[in-house]
Design an enzyme around this catalytic site. Structure first.
Site, mmCIF file in Angstrom:
data_model
loop_
_atom_site.group_PDB
_atom_site.id
_atom_site.type_symbol
_atom_site.label_atom_id
_atom_site.label_comp_id
_atom_site.label_asym_id
_atom_site.label_seq_id
_atom_site.Cartn_x
_atom_site.Cartn_y
_atom_site.Cartn_z
ATOM 1 N N ASP A 290 0.853 -1.082 0.180
ATOM 2 C CA ASP A 290 0.138 0.153 -0.020
ATOM 3 C C ASP A 290 0.910 1.243 0.040
ATOM 4 O O ASP A 290 1.994 1.279 0.785
ATOM 5 C CB ASP A 290 -0.917 -0.076 1.271
ATOM 6 N N GLU A 337 0.776 -0.519 -5.160
ATOM 7 C CA GLU A 337 -0.376 0.324 -4.933
ATOM 8 C C GLU A 337 0.043 1.720 -5.467
ATOM 9 O O GLU A 337 0.378 2.603 -4.696
ATOM 10 C CB GLU A 337 -1.089 0.352 -3.667
ATOM 11 N N ASP A 390 -11.953 0.602 -0.945
ATOM 12 C CA ASP A 390 -12.098 2.189 -0.699
ATOM 13 C C ASP A 390 -12.992 2.705 -1.666
ATOM 14 O O ASP A 390 -13.673 3.913 -1.585
ATOM 15 C CB ASP A 390 -10.692 2.849 -0.750
#
Length: 496
Positions: A290, A337, A390
């Site tokens: 991430d 990411e 998300d």
């Protein structure tokens, strides 16, 4: 190193598709999903539908609020996922005890194993020895937190906050039973996790894990290794994490994690990071990192500032960090990411090591023809999604668009006759990207009420769970046909 010279990445070995579903979202009794029967049933369903990647969110123990991206340890597992049924199946507990509170079940199982003294007990003792470098500190952190009324570690008495004097040794002696209970819970979690991964791999399903780049301030990691973080003498951050102001926020985002001291970590050969990734890869086949852009440059915000406005870019460890990973592991089964505002330098770092990036179809319909998320601009070395944890569900996203935007989306997709989410699902599966991931909500055509997380909000997140009654008859066969048409599963493979 050129892209063609980059190390092998097992995630990209062949054309695949997968489902994004966090284990807490599995159906079943209890407050969250479990790693036993329902997890295996989900895997069987996934395989029957032609999918061969199960993507999860971080499975570390979350802080209050439940976010898997804000955890009390970067190494420990979330023991809420333990399935007591498996303790009965293993012969550690009598039939009927699966209905006991988890703490009681684990205590009784530990006593039974200790009394037996057999292979399982020896496995536990070996686990404690092998994982002592993080496990002992984690157990101390959990037990001291209870003793201190769950206050953050920087509010503990100085001797505990600073790990000074003989107070820790006193707690080790006085609280040995409680410390051992924490260790045993971790042993059970990782034993059940390992069994689930073996079950998945036996059906050619890869587990794609998730690792936040930053760690929570109130965590065992920061308490045990304050020298690796930008803290003052009292344990408070000097600088914190976030992202600068952009189109979406005039004040940016102030996440509040303490910044790493990358200079010191480099001097130590990135040993903490190498151990973290080594342990993570022991439980999954590939790992999503991430906020990948933070390795090239990160937004550093003075901790005294209430917003992200006053931050500045600081250089991250860059290629030196990934060279250290490559030397240690020989391959980099990682997914970057790389969403948001990404500079050419970030892209160059990602490509230098052959890491696939992420392409989100819900982001494809803004801007012009050069939007990298448009299907015609997708690259093979990438992972395409309809949306992520998300995002809103695709049905919810599409319903929230203005009529002219909906018309534009449908025009780009060739004016399909099917309702959403199927045009976007088909576009993801048809993409040249080597891997396509569909959130479970989209596989079930669920609307925005079933969203997993809404960034910037604190209520109603991370709690979604599906139920088998939401899975229509024939849905697996429909999805399998889509996967076969897209060349993501050989005809007949995985059919039971």
């Amino acid at each position: 190193m050129s892209v063609s010279d980059a190390p092998a990445n097992r995630l990209l070995e062949k054309r695949r598709s997968g489902i994004l579903l966090h284990p807490t979202s599995l159906p079943g009794p209890g407050p969250v999903g479990r790693l036993g029967t329902e997890a295996r049933r989900f895997l069987d369903w996934m395989v029957s539908a032609g999918f061969s990647v199960w993507q999860i969110l971080p499975v570390n123990p979350p802080q209050q609020g439940g976010s898997p991206y804000a955890c009390i340890s970067a190494f420990a597992g979330d023991t809420r996922l333990i399935d007591p049924d498996l303790l009965v199946d293993a012969g550690w507990l009598p039939s009927g005890s699966e209905r006991w509170p988890l703490g009681q079940a684990l205590s009784e199982a530990r006593a039974a194993l200790a009394a037996d003294g057999g292979d399982d007990w020896r496995d536990y003792l070996q686990f404690c020895q092998d994982q002592a470098d993080w496990l002992d500190d984690f157990a101390l952190f959990v037990v001291i937190k209870r003793l201190e009324g769950h206050r953050p570690w920087w509010q503990w008495p100085d001797a505990l906050r600073d790990r000074a004097g003989g107070r820790l040794e006193q707690i080790r002696a006085e609280m040995s039973e409680a410390l051992d209970a924490v260790r045993f819970g971790q042993f059970v979690f990782f034993r059940q996790w390992r069994a689930l991964r073996e079950y998945a791999n036996a059906q050619d399903v890869l587990l794609l894990g998730d690792m936040p780049i930053f760690v929570a301030h109130d965590s065992a990691d920061v308490w045990a290794h304050p020298e690796d973080f930008d803290l003052d003498a009292e344990g408070q951050p000097n600088t914190v994490t976030g992202v600068p102001p952009d189109y979406f926020s005039e004040t940016g985002q102030r996440w509040g994690n303490p910044q790493f001291r990358w200079d010191r970590m480099k001097e130590a050969g990135y040993s903490w990071w190498l151990r973290r990734i080594e342990w993570a890869l022991a439980g999954v086949d590939a790992l999503r990192i991430d906020h990948f852009r933070g390795f090239e440059a990160y937004w550093s915000i003075p901790a005294s500032e209430p917003t992200a406005i006053a931050g500045r870019w600081e250089p991250g460890p860059g290629a030196d960090f990934f060279e250290a990973l490559l030397e240690r592991f020989g391959e980099l089964p990682l997914l970057a990411e790389d969403l948001g505002v990404i500079t050419p330098e970030v892209t160059a770092l990602r490509d230098r090591f052959g890491l696939p990036g992420m392409m989100i179809l819900q982001f494809a319909f803004d801007g012009g023809d050069d939007n990298p998320y448009l299907p015609q601009n997708h690259v093979q070395c990438g992972v395409v999604y309809t949306g992520t944890h998300d995002n809103d569900t695709t049905v919810g996203w599409f319903e929230a668009l203005e009529p002219e935007r909906r018309a534009h989306v449908l025009a780009v997709l060739g004016d399909p006759a099917e309702p959403m989410p199927w045009p976007l699902v088909r576009a993801a599966l048809a993409s040249p990207a080597q891997v396509a991931i569909i959130p479970m909500q989209d596989a079930l055509a669920l609307d925005g009420r079933h969203r997993m997380n809404t960034p910037g909000t604190s209520d109603g997140n991370w709690a979604w769970r599906f139920d088998w009654s939401q899975v229509p008859d024939g849905r697996a066969e429909e999805l399998r046909q889509m996967n076969e048409e897209a060349g993501r599963v050989p005809a007949g493979a995985g059919v039971r």
